[in-house]
Design an enzyme around this catalytic site. Structure first.
Site, mmCIF file in Angstrom:
data_model
loop_
_atom_site.group_PDB
_atom_site.id
_atom_site.type_symbol
_atom_site.label_atom_id
_atom_site.label_comp_id
_atom_site.label_asym_id
_atom_site.label_seq_id
_atom_site.Cartn_x
_atom_site.Cartn_y
_atom_site.Cartn_z
ATOM 1 N N THR A 12 1.070 -1.313 0.002
ATOM 2 C CA THR A 12 -0.175 -0.002 -0.022
ATOM 3 C C THR A 12 1.037 1.199 0.198
ATOM 4 O O THR A 12 1.979 1.182 0.718
ATOM 5 C CB THR A 12 -0.883 0.190 1.252
ATOM 6 O OG1 THR A 12 -0.261 0.280 2.450
ATOM 7 C CG2 THR A 12 -1.822 -1.297 1.196
ATOM 8 N N GLY A 13 0.477 2.112 -0.779
ATOM 9 C CA GLY A 13 1.599 3.377 -0.787
ATOM 10 C C GLY A 13 2.590 3.064 -1.547
ATOM 11 O O GLY A 13 3.722 3.447 -0.805
ATOM 12 N N GLY A 14 2.588 2.638 -2.698
ATOM 13 C CA GLY A 14 3.950 2.178 -3.315
ATOM 14 C C GLY A 14 4.211 3.174 -4.564
ATOM 15 O O GLY A 14 5.232 2.866 -5.233
ATOM 16 N N GLY A 17 8.470 7.162 -2.361
ATOM 17 C CA GLY A 17 9.421 7.158 -1.191
ATOM 18 C C GLY A 17 9.348 5.563 -0.955
ATOM 19 O O GLY A 17 10.086 4.859 -1.562
ATOM 20 N N ILE A 18 9.358 5.028 0.620
ATOM 21 C CA ILE A 18 9.678 3.944 1.170
ATOM 22 C C ILE A 18 9.052 2.734 0.240
ATOM 23 O O ILE A 18 9.500 1.661 -0.118
ATOM 24 C CB ILE A 18 9.536 3.823 2.440
ATOM 25 C CG1 ILE A 18 10.385 4.674 3.263
ATOM 26 C CG2 ILE A 18 9.486 2.258 3.020
ATOM 27 C CD1 ILE A 18 10.125 4.984 4.680
ATOM 28 N N GLY A 19 7.581 2.872 -0.053
ATOM 29 C CA GLY A 19 6.866 1.992 -0.643
ATOM 30 C C GLY A 19 7.605 1.641 -2.392
ATOM 31 O O GLY A 19 7.611 0.378 -2.770
ATOM 32 N N SER A 137 7.098 3.791 12.823
ATOM 33 C CA SER A 137 8.041 4.819 12.691
ATOM 34 C C SER A 137 8.721 4.809 14.310
ATOM 35 O O SER A 137 7.741 4.467 15.104
ATOM 36 C CB SER A 137 7.514 6.243 12.575
ATOM 37 O OG SER A 137 7.960 7.183 12.844
ATOM 38 N N TYR A 150 0.316 11.650 14.850
ATOM 39 C CA TYR A 150 0.990 10.687 14.085
ATOM 40 C C TYR A 150 1.557 9.735 14.876
ATOM 41 O O TYR A 150 1.557 8.399 14.687
ATOM 42 C CB TYR A 150 2.507 11.492 13.437
ATOM 43 C CG TYR A 150 3.058 10.835 12.462
ATOM 44 C CD1 TYR A 150 2.686 10.435 11.160
ATOM 45 C CD2 TYR A 150 4.320 10.603 12.972
ATOM 46 C CE1 TYR A 150 3.497 9.496 10.401
ATOM 47 C CE2 TYR A 150 5.154 9.656 12.099
ATOM 48 C CZ TYR A 150 4.869 9.287 10.709
ATOM 49 O OH TYR A 150 5.677 8.592 9.954
HETATM 50 N N1 NAP Z 1 9.824 9.459 5.415
HETATM 51 C C1 NAP Z 1 10.227 9.235 6.866
HETATM 52 O O1 NAP Z 1 11.061 9.783 7.406
HETATM 53 C C2 NAP Z 1 9.297 8.183 7.777
HETATM 54 C C3 NAP Z 1 9.915 7.835 8.699
HETATM 55 C C4 NAP Z 1 9.116 6.983 9.487
HETATM 56 C C5 NAP Z 1 7.810 6.309 8.910
HETATM 57 N N2 NAP Z 1 7.585 6.512 7.791
HETATM 58 C C6 NAP Z 1 6.348 6.304 7.099
HETATM 59 O O2 NAP Z 1 6.657 5.522 5.804
HETATM 60 C C7 NAP Z 1 5.357 5.302 5.294
HETATM 61 C C8 NAP Z 1 5.808 5.702 3.791
HETATM 62 O O3 NAP Z 1 5.878 7.230 3.872
HETATM 63 P P1 NAP Z 1 7.218 7.625 2.967
HETATM 64 O O4 NAP Z 1 8.117 8.462 3.763
HETATM 65 O O5 NAP Z 1 7.807 6.752 1.896
HETATM 66 O O6 NAP Z 1 6.250 9.053 2.141
HETATM 67 P P2 NAP Z 1 5.661 9.152 0.620
HETATM 68 O O7 NAP Z 1 6.590 9.262 -0.219
HETATM 69 O O8 NAP Z 1 4.735 10.199 0.932
HETATM 70 O O9 NAP Z 1 4.849 7.808 0.532
HETATM 71 C C9 NAP Z 1 3.505 7.689 1.430
HETATM 72 C C10 NAP Z 1 2.757 6.731 0.320
HETATM 73 O O10 NAP Z 1 1.739 6.647 0.903
HETATM 74 C C11 NAP Z 1 0.443 6.870 0.020
HETATM 75 N N3 NAP Z 1 -0.457 7.086 0.869
HETATM 76 C C12 NAP Z 1 -0.845 7.987 1.538
HETATM 77 N N4 NAP Z 1 -2.274 8.156 2.143
HETATM 78 C C13 NAP Z 1 -2.885 7.320 1.436
HETATM 79 C C14 NAP Z 1 -4.099 6.765 1.507
HETATM 80 N N5 NAP Z 1 -5.036 7.090 2.182
HETATM 81 N N6 NAP Z 1 -4.175 5.671 0.855
HETATM 82 C C15 NAP Z 1 -3.445 5.115 -0.090
HETATM 83 N N7 NAP Z 1 -2.117 5.476 -0.138
HETATM 84 C C16 NAP Z 1 -1.780 6.563 0.553
HETATM 85 C C17 NAP Z 1 1.060 7.991 -0.850
HETATM 86 O O11 NAP Z 1 0.316 8.205 -2.105
HETATM 87 P P3 NAP Z 1 -0.139 9.411 -2.338
HETATM 88 O O12 NAP Z 1 0.818 9.956 -3.701
HETATM 89 O O13 NAP Z 1 -1.615 8.960 -2.764
HETATM 90 O O14 NAP Z 1 0.089 10.524 -1.275
HETATM 91 C C18 NAP Z 1 2.597 7.235 -1.127
HETATM 92 O O15 NAP Z 1 2.508 6.574 -2.049
HETATM 93 C C19 NAP Z 1 4.520 6.127 5.852
HETATM 94 O O16 NAP Z 1 3.658 5.434 6.676
HETATM 95 C C20 NAP Z 1 5.315 6.919 6.842
HETATM 96 O O17 NAP Z 1 4.587 7.385 7.917
HETATM 97 C C21 NAP Z 1 8.312 7.573 6.934
#
Ligand code: NAP
Length: 253
Positions: A12-14, A17-19, A137, A150
Site C-alpha cells: 500500500t502506498g507504493g 518513497g519507501i513503498g 516509525s 502521528y
Molecule cells: N520518511 C520518513 O522519514 C518516515 C519515517 C518513519 C516512517 N515513515 C512512514 O513510511 C511510510 C511511507 O512514507 P514515505 O516517507 O515513503 O512518504 P511518501 O513518499 O509520501 O509515501 C507515502 C505513500 O503512501 C501513500 N498514501 C498516503 N495516504 C494514502 C491513502 N490514504 N491511501 C493510499 N495511499 C496513501 C502515498 O500516495 P499518495 O501519492 O496518494 O499520497 C505514497 O505512495 C508512511 O507510513 C510513513 O508514515 C516515514
C-alpha cells in the site's frame, strides 16, 4: 538474488518513497508486485517506471470500501497474497493544542484504521507461510514534539501487530513491524511543509542521528525484503528500527 521468486506482494502506498523503493527491491528479487495509492496518475507513473510485472490499483487506505475492492481485485487477479506490506501513511505536524478533530481523524483513518482493515480484508488471501509487514516509525516511541497524533497512530499499529502475530501464528503467517527514523522521501512536502522548511528540518534531524545523516528509502526496503523472505522464517511479532541509531541518541552529549 531470487529469494522472493514468484511471491505475490501487495504494497500500500507504493507510488513514492519507501513503498516505491520496496517495490523495486521486491521486483529485483523475483516477486510479482501490486502497488496502491490514492492518485491514479501517480500510481500509473510508478507502475510504468517500475516495469513489468508491477501493477497498480487506486485505493484510498482510509476507505473500507476501497480496501474491499482492492481485496476483490487481488483475489481475481492473483488468487493469493504471500507478502502484504502495509506502508501507506501520512504525516501532519502541529502542536497538541492546534489539533482539530478533522486532523485527528484524517491521520488515524489512514495510518491506523486503514492499516488495520487492510490487514483484515486481505487476510483471507494470505497463504500459510505468508508475511505481513507494517511500516511504522520510531515516532511510536520517541515523544517528538508536534507529532502527537502521528506518533499515536504508529504506536497503535505496533501494538496491534503484536496481537496479530499471536493470533496468526497458528496459520504460519508472520507479522512484523519496521520503524524507520528520518528517511529522505516527499512525506514532509506532502504534509504541507515548504521546500525550504523541509530542507532545514531534515538538516536538523540529520544532526541528531548518531550516524550523522538521514536514511534513504532503499535502506528501509532491504530490511522489509528480508522480513518478507523465507530467510526470516522464524521471525514474527518483532520490530526493527532502521534509524541510524536515533532512538538511542544519548541524553547527555
Ligand atoms: N520518511 C520518513 O522519514 C518516515 C519515517 C518513519 C516512517 N515513515 C512512514 O513510511 C511510510 C511511507 O512514507 P514515505 O516517507 O515513503 O512518504 P511518501 O513518499 O509520501 O509515501 C507515502 C505513500 O503512501 C501513500 N498514501 C498516503 N495516504 C494514502 C491513502 N490514504 N491511501 C493510499 N495511499 C496513501 C502515498 O500516495 P499518495 O501519492 O496518494 O499520497 C505514497 O505512495 C508512511 O507510513 C510513513 O508514515 C516515514
Amino acid at each position: 538474488m531470487s529469494q522472493l521468486k514468484d511471491k505475490v506482494a501487495v504494497i500500500t502506498g507504493g507510488n513514492s518513497g519507501i513503498g516505491y523503493a520496496t517495490a523495486e527491491d521486491f521486483l529485483k528479487k523475483g516477486a510479482k508486485v501490486l502497488i496502491t495509492g490514492r492518485n491514479p496518475e501517480a500510481v500509473q507513473r510508478a507502475v510504468h517506471s517500475l516495469g513489468a510485472p508491477a501493477e497498480g490499483f487506486t485505493a484510498d487506505q482510509s476507505s473500507l470500501a476501497d480496501t474491499e475492492k482492492l481485496a476483490a481485485y487481488v483475489r481475481s487477479r492473483y488468487g493469493k497474497v504471500d507478502i502484504l506490506f502495509i506502508n501507506a501513511g501520512v504525516g501532519k505536524f502541529q502542536p497538541f493544542e492546534q489539533v482539530t478533530e478533522k486532523d485527528f481523524d484524517e491521520i488515524m483513518d489512514i495510518n491506523f484504521k486503514g492499516a488495520f482493515f487492510t490487514a483484515q480484508q486481505l487476510l483471507p488471501l494470505i497463504n500459510e507461510g505468508g508475511s505481513i509487514i507494517f511500516l511504522s516509525s520510531i515516532n511510536a516511541y520517541s515523544g517528538m514534539p508536534n507529532a502527537v497524533v502521528y506518533s499515536a497512530s504508529k504506536a497503535a499499529m505496533n501494538t496491534a501487530a503484536r496481537t496479530l502475530a499471536r493470533e496468526l501464528a497458528s496459520r504460519k503467517i508472520r507479522v512484523n513491524v519496521v520503524n524507520p527514523g528520518p528517511i529522505v522521501t516527499p512525506i514532509l512536502e506532502k504534509a504541507g511543509i515548504t521546500g525550504e522548511e523541509a530542507i532545514a528540518f531534515r538538516a536538523q534531524l540529520a544532526e541528531k542521528v548518531p550516524l550523522g545523516r538521514m536514511g534513504e528509502s532503499p535502506e528501509v526496503a532491504k530490511l522489509v525484503s528480508f522480513l518478507a523472505s523465507d530467510d526470516a522464517s522464524f521471525i514474527t511479532g518483532s520490530e526493527y528500527n532502521v534509524d541510524g541509531g536515533l532512538i538511542v541518541h544519548p541524553l547527555l552529549a
